[in-house]
Motif scaffolding. Structure first.
Motif, PDB file in Angstrom:
ATOM      1  N   LEU A 468      35.019  18.425  94.750  1.00 22.10           N
ATOM      2  CA  LEU A 468      34.778  18.852  93.366  1.00 22.10           C
ATOM      3  C   LEU A 468      35.660  18.938  92.163  1.00 22.10           C
ATOM      4  O   LEU A 468      35.759  18.244  90.994  1.00 22.10           O
ATOM      5  CB  LEU A 468      33.839  19.810  93.077  1.00 22.10           C
ATOM      6  N   ALA A 469      36.809  18.916  92.563  1.00 20.78           N
ATOM      7  CA  ALA A 469      37.413  19.343  91.524  1.00 20.78           C
ATOM      8  C   ALA A 469      38.179  18.087  90.420  1.00 20.78           C
ATOM      9  O   ALA A 469      38.422  17.980  89.597  1.00 20.78           O
ATOM     10  CB  ALA A 469      39.003  19.446  91.491  1.00 20.78           C
ATOM     11  N   GLY A 470      37.882  16.299  90.885  1.00 22.54           N
ATOM     12  CA  GLY A 470      37.485  15.934  90.495  1.00 22.54           C
ATOM     13  C   GLY A 470      38.884  15.229  90.476  1.00 22.54           C
ATOM     14  O   GLY A 470      40.114  14.544  89.653  1.00 22.54           O
ATOM     15  N   ILE A 471      39.391  15.572  91.770  1.00 21.52           N
ATOM     16  CA  ILE A 471      40.621  14.120  92.059  1.00 21.52           C
ATOM     17  C   ILE A 471      40.210  12.904  92.583  1.00 21.52           C
ATOM     18  O   ILE A 471      39.967  12.164  92.547  1.00 21.52           O
ATOM     19  CB  ILE A 471      41.174  15.300  93.324  1.00 21.52           C
ATOM     20  N   ASP A 472      42.250  12.232  91.227  1.00 23.22           N
ATOM     21  CA  ASP A 472      41.497  11.059  91.430  1.00 23.22           C
ATOM     22  C   ASP A 472      40.476   9.952  92.409  1.00 23.22           C
ATOM     23  O   ASP A 472      39.766   9.624  91.701  1.00 23.22           O
ATOM     24  CB  ASP A 472      43.168  10.045  91.476  1.00 23.22           C
ATOM     25  N   SER A 473      40.602   9.698  93.797  1.00 26.75           N
ATOM     26  CA  SER A 473      40.500   9.070  94.575  1.00 26.75           C
ATOM     27  C   SER A 473      38.374   9.268  94.655  1.00 26.75           C
ATOM     28  O   SER A 473      37.343   8.844  94.997  1.00 26.75           O
ATOM     29  CB  SER A 473      40.905   8.484  95.950  1.00 26.75           C
ATOM     30  N   LEU A 474      38.564  10.486  94.333  1.00 30.13           N
ATOM     31  CA  LEU A 474      37.139  11.431  95.125  1.00 30.13           C
ATOM     32  C   LEU A 474      36.335  11.438  92.677  1.00 30.13           C
ATOM     33  O   LEU A 474      35.255  12.016  93.550  1.00 30.13           O
ATOM     34  CB  LEU A 474      37.135  12.751  95.056  1.00 30.13           C
ATOM     35  N   SER A 475      36.737  10.880  92.180  1.00 29.13           N
ATOM     36  CA  SER A 475      36.671  11.048  90.903  1.00 29.13           C
ATOM     37  C   SER A 475      35.416  10.034  90.432  1.00 29.13           C
ATOM     38  O   SER A 475      35.834   9.474  90.976  1.00 29.13           O
ATOM     39  CB  SER A 475      37.459  11.619  89.646  1.00 29.13           C
ATOM     40  N   GLY A 476      35.196  10.227  89.199  1.00 30.39           N
ATOM     41  CA  GLY A 476      33.911   9.464  88.458  1.00 30.39           C
ATOM     42  C   GLY A 476      32.573   9.322  89.519  1.00 30.39           C
ATOM     43  O   GLY A 476      31.754   7.833  89.266  1.00 30.39           O
ATOM     44  N   SER A 477      31.462  10.133  90.507  1.00 30.69           N
ATOM     45  CA  SER A 477      30.981  10.150  90.801  1.00 30.69           C
ATOM     46  C   SER A 477      29.474  10.883  90.150  1.00 30.69           C
ATOM     47  O   SER A 477      28.670  10.326  90.059  1.00 30.69           O
ATOM     48  CB  SER A 477      31.242  10.841  91.837  1.00 30.69           C
ATOM     49  N   SER A 478      30.188  11.659  88.414  1.00 28.25           N
ATOM     50  CA  SER A 478      29.548  12.494  88.031  1.00 28.25           C
ATOM     51  C   SER A 478      28.712  11.641  86.966  1.00 28.25           C
ATOM     52  O   SER A 478      29.418  11.071  86.408  1.00 28.25           O
ATOM     53  CB  SER A 478      29.965  13.784  87.157  1.00 28.25           C
ATOM     54  N   ASP A 479      27.032  11.679  86.923  1.00 29.25           N
ATOM     55  CA  ASP A 479      26.816  10.985  86.258  1.00 29.25           C
ATOM     56  C   ASP A 479      26.142  12.397  84.516  1.00 29.25           C
ATOM     57  O   ASP A 479      24.802  11.623  84.204  1.00 29.25           O
ATOM     58  CB  ASP A 479      24.671  11.337  86.561  1.00 29.25           C
ATOM     59  N   ASN A 480      27.149  13.306  85.320  1.00 26.60           N
ATOM     60  CA  ASN A 480      26.686  14.420  83.608  1.00 26.60           C
ATOM     61  C   ASN A 480      27.226  13.875  82.321  1.00 26.60           C
ATOM     62  O   ASN A 480      28.738  14.165  82.465  1.00 26.60           O
ATOM     63  CB  ASN A 480      27.262  15.646  84.416  1.00 26.60           C
ATOM     64  N   PRO A 481      26.675  14.067  81.391  1.00 26.56           N
ATOM     65  CA  PRO A 481      27.406  13.823  80.345  1.00 26.56           C
ATOM     66  C   PRO A 481      28.062  14.564  79.078  1.00 26.56           C
ATOM     67  O   PRO A 481      28.855  14.248  78.469  1.00 26.56           O
ATOM     68  CB  PRO A 481      25.900  13.893  79.149  1.00 26.56           C
ATOM     69  N   TYR A 482      27.826  15.507  80.331  1.00 27.86           N
ATOM     70  CA  TYR A 482      29.088  16.635  80.110  1.00 27.86           C
ATOM     71  C   TYR A 482      30.380  17.218  81.046  1.00 27.86           C
ATOM     72  O   TYR A 482      31.526  18.321  80.431  1.00 27.86           O
ATOM     73  CB  TYR A 482      28.796  18.458  79.439  1.00 27.86           C
ATOM     74  N   VAL A 483      30.538  15.539  81.689  1.00 21.12           N
ATOM     75  CA  VAL A 483      32.026  16.197  83.121  1.00 21.12           C
ATOM     76  C   VAL A 483      32.231  15.188  82.826  1.00 21.12           C
ATOM     77  O   VAL A 483      31.792  14.090  83.081  1.00 21.12           O
ATOM     78  CB  VAL A 483      31.214  16.448  84.209  1.00 21.12           C
ATOM     79  N   PRO A 484      33.978  14.897  82.124  1.00 22.06           N
ATOM     80  CA  PRO A 484      34.232  13.846  82.770  1.00 22.06           C
ATOM     81  C   PRO A 484      34.048  13.276  83.757  1.00 22.06           C
ATOM     82  O   PRO A 484      33.955  13.779  84.762  1.00 22.06           O
ATOM     83  CB  PRO A 484      35.134  14.035  82.419  1.00 22.06           C
ATOM     84  N   SER A 485      33.828  12.375  83.783  1.00 24.68           N
ATOM     85  CA  SER A 485      34.166  11.061  85.013  1.00 24.68           C
ATOM     86  C   SER A 485      35.450  10.578  85.378  1.00 24.68           C
ATOM     87  O   SER A 485      35.560   9.844  86.978  1.00 24.68           O
ATOM     88  CB  SER A 485      33.610   9.478  84.777  1.00 24.68           C
TER      89      SER A 485
END
Ligand code: BES
Ligand code: MN
Ligand code: ZN
Length: 505
Positions: A468-485
């Motif tokens: 959930l940290a947004g670690i490079d390979s694990l990021s980009g999955s959020s569809d939340n507009p206030y969480v960076p992709s």
């Protein structure tokens, strides 16, 4: 972006953008209707055309052609009224403010979403708008040669039609600002490169936070860590030329006797190479974010301090990197943690549980009502839950419920995983009391059962946020507009602060 409250009628306001809203398949009412009337039905026309139905996330821009003084009207969908909650407001505000930013609007004025037909309290709505808007425009600009782009919008005014509602709205804004500041701090810490964000830097930032919101702070250096016998933390830190820190932040330290004590612990591995059990090149990229749990605790402590929550809250961050050198610890070494438990090291890459062990022991001195640790601990937890939810392991069902409540309110998702005693079998060691890995199966649970050996209080929970940290390979999955992709999510800061805020309620 400055956020403040004003009172007046939205249709008379001069601004680059005014923001109004619509529930899905509803007719304009309240302030949206007032603007629609002033625009001679232009909003109704967009709705009747079928181009805009008020779906969550839907945004339309209208140009008033001088009929109202604002240059543009942004109409944002609130989604279905039966699904409506505070998070709908965060999301709607986020979508609208991003659109306003894209249009380079400097001055934006918004109505209070959901305070009418939505049934939200005025402060709740103002808080959610402030939080959602500020988190949405967060942008990590790194260390580029060129100056970062100008930030739009410059200001957001939340308008209330009745003067008597100003103070409630202001209270909500203040809370929203506090939350957004804490999350921004967490995101920055996680995004920063490991040659900047090292243990001393984390300690420095924790010190600045303490100063800003009035916390007690103590930072233990290597000598003091040695004096405490924190052999597990020291084993990990041993291979690095960058010395460790043990950070202690305390809110309401002077009221420790009268208030319930909650201890929050965050894994602060500022870079995880894996040590001699070295990671692959691909596996190592992203490991600057291995301090995301620690970053979340620092962010949460900032929020808790700013909100002056009526509890004694202690934040503990064992901070070190995990490196290789002639002096680094090796597999098969036996370490002794500060409670005397000995640990056979099987993998130097299972370092997070080692540094948490000493922090969990340290927490005991506060006689805590609850201890919650949060860590990017295992790839196995990512396999189990993906990047959608963090795992939560707990010795106390009430504590699990309280955390699940915070998870639901903040939409920082948690999912319960078991602490079955059978997992202990997998970490039995011949050479020591326990070993630091439990084999291929149940990797998140064997890490959790390992940690339990350092817990001597009734209510403890462990959150594995590796996905959930947004670690490079694990990021980009959020569809939340206030969480960076891209990059750090800031996960955990809102969750922990909200958990503390809800304690005993
Ligand atoms: N920091 C990692 C866990 C991690 C993995 C976080 C992927 C984020 C993304 C942790 O220190 C680690 O290396 N864990 C090992 C444990 C194993 C050696 C028992 C893992 O999960 O592979
Ligand atoms: Mn590791
Ligand atoms: Zn790690």
């Amino acid at each position: 972006m400055d956020v403040k409250v004003i009172s007046g009628q939205i249709q008379t306001i001069e601004a680059d953008v005014i923001i109004v809203n619509l529930f899905q398949d509803a007719h304009p009412d309240g302030a949206t209707k007032a603007v629609d009337d002033a625009l001679k039905g232009a909003i109704s026309e967009v709705i009747d055309s079928g181009d805009f139905i008020g779906k969550a996330g839907q945004v339309a821009v209208l140009y008033p052609r001088g009929v109202v003084p604002a240059k543009r009207v942004i109409l944002v969908g609130l989604g279905k009224q039966e699904d409506f909650k505070a998070d709908s407001v965060r999301r709607a505000a986020a979508h609208a403010i991003k659109k306003a930013g894209d249009l380079k609007a400097a001055k934006v004025v918004t109505i209070l979403h959901g305070a009418g037909a939505g049934g939200l309290a005025i402060d709740t709505s103002a808080e959610a708008i402030t939080e959602g808007s500020l988190l949405a425009i967060y942008n990590y600009t790194g260390q580029k040669k060129e100056a970062p782009p100008e930030v739009f919008p410059k200001s957001l005014d939340i308008i209330v039609s009745n003067k008597k509602d100003v103070s409630a709205a202001q209270q909500g804004i203040d809370a929203g600002l506090a939350i957004a500041e804490g999350v921004k701090l967490t995101r920055d810490l996680v995004n920063l490169p490991p040659n900047v964000c090292d243990p001393a830097y984390m300690a420095q930032v924790a010190g600045e936070v303490a100063e800003a919101v009035g916390l007690k702070i103590e930072v233990l250096k290597k000598k003091q860590i040695e004096a405490l016998g924190m052999g597990a933390l020291l084993g990990v830190a041993q291979g690095s030329d960058t010395p460790p820190r043990f950070i202690i932040m305390e809110h309401n330290a002077d009221k420790a006797e009268e208030l319930d004590t909650i201890v929050l612990i965050g894994k602060g591995v500022t870079f995880d190479t894996g040590g001699y059990s070295i990671k692959t090149s691909d596996g190592m990229v992203g490991m600057k974010a291995d301090m995301a749990g620690g970053g979340a605790v620092i962010g949460a402590m900032r929020i808790i301090g700013a909100l002056k929550l009526p509890l004694h809250v202690v934040g503990l961050i064992p901070a070190t990197d995990n490196m290789i050198s002639g002096n680094a610890f090796r597999p098969q070494e036996v370490l002794r943690a500060s409670n005397g438990v000995t640990i056979e090291v099987i993998s130097t890459d299972a370092e997070g549980r080692l540094i948490l062990a000493d922090a969990l022991v340290f927490a005991s001195r506060y006689k805590p009502a609850a201890v919650v640790d949060i860590a990017t601990l295992t790839g196995a937890c990512v396999v189990a839950l993906g990047t959608v939810a963090a795992g939560v392991f707990s010795t106390d069902d009430k504590l699990t419920d309280a955390l699940m409540g915070a998870a639901s309110r903040t939409t920082e998702k948690l999912w319960p995983l078991p602490l079955f005693p059978e997992y202990d079998k997998q970490i039995e060691s011949q050479a020591a009391d326990i070993k630091n890995t439990g084999g291929r199966f149940g990797g998140a649970a064997t890490a959790a059962i390992f940690l339990k050996h350092f817990v001597d209080y009734p209510a403890w929970a462990h959150i594995d946020m590796a996905g959930l940290a947004g670690i490079d390979s694990l990021s980009g999955s959020s569809d939340n507009p206030y969480v960076p992709s891209k990059g750090a999510t800031g996960f955990g800061a809102r969750l922990l602060a909200d958990f503390v805020r809800g304690w005993g309620k």
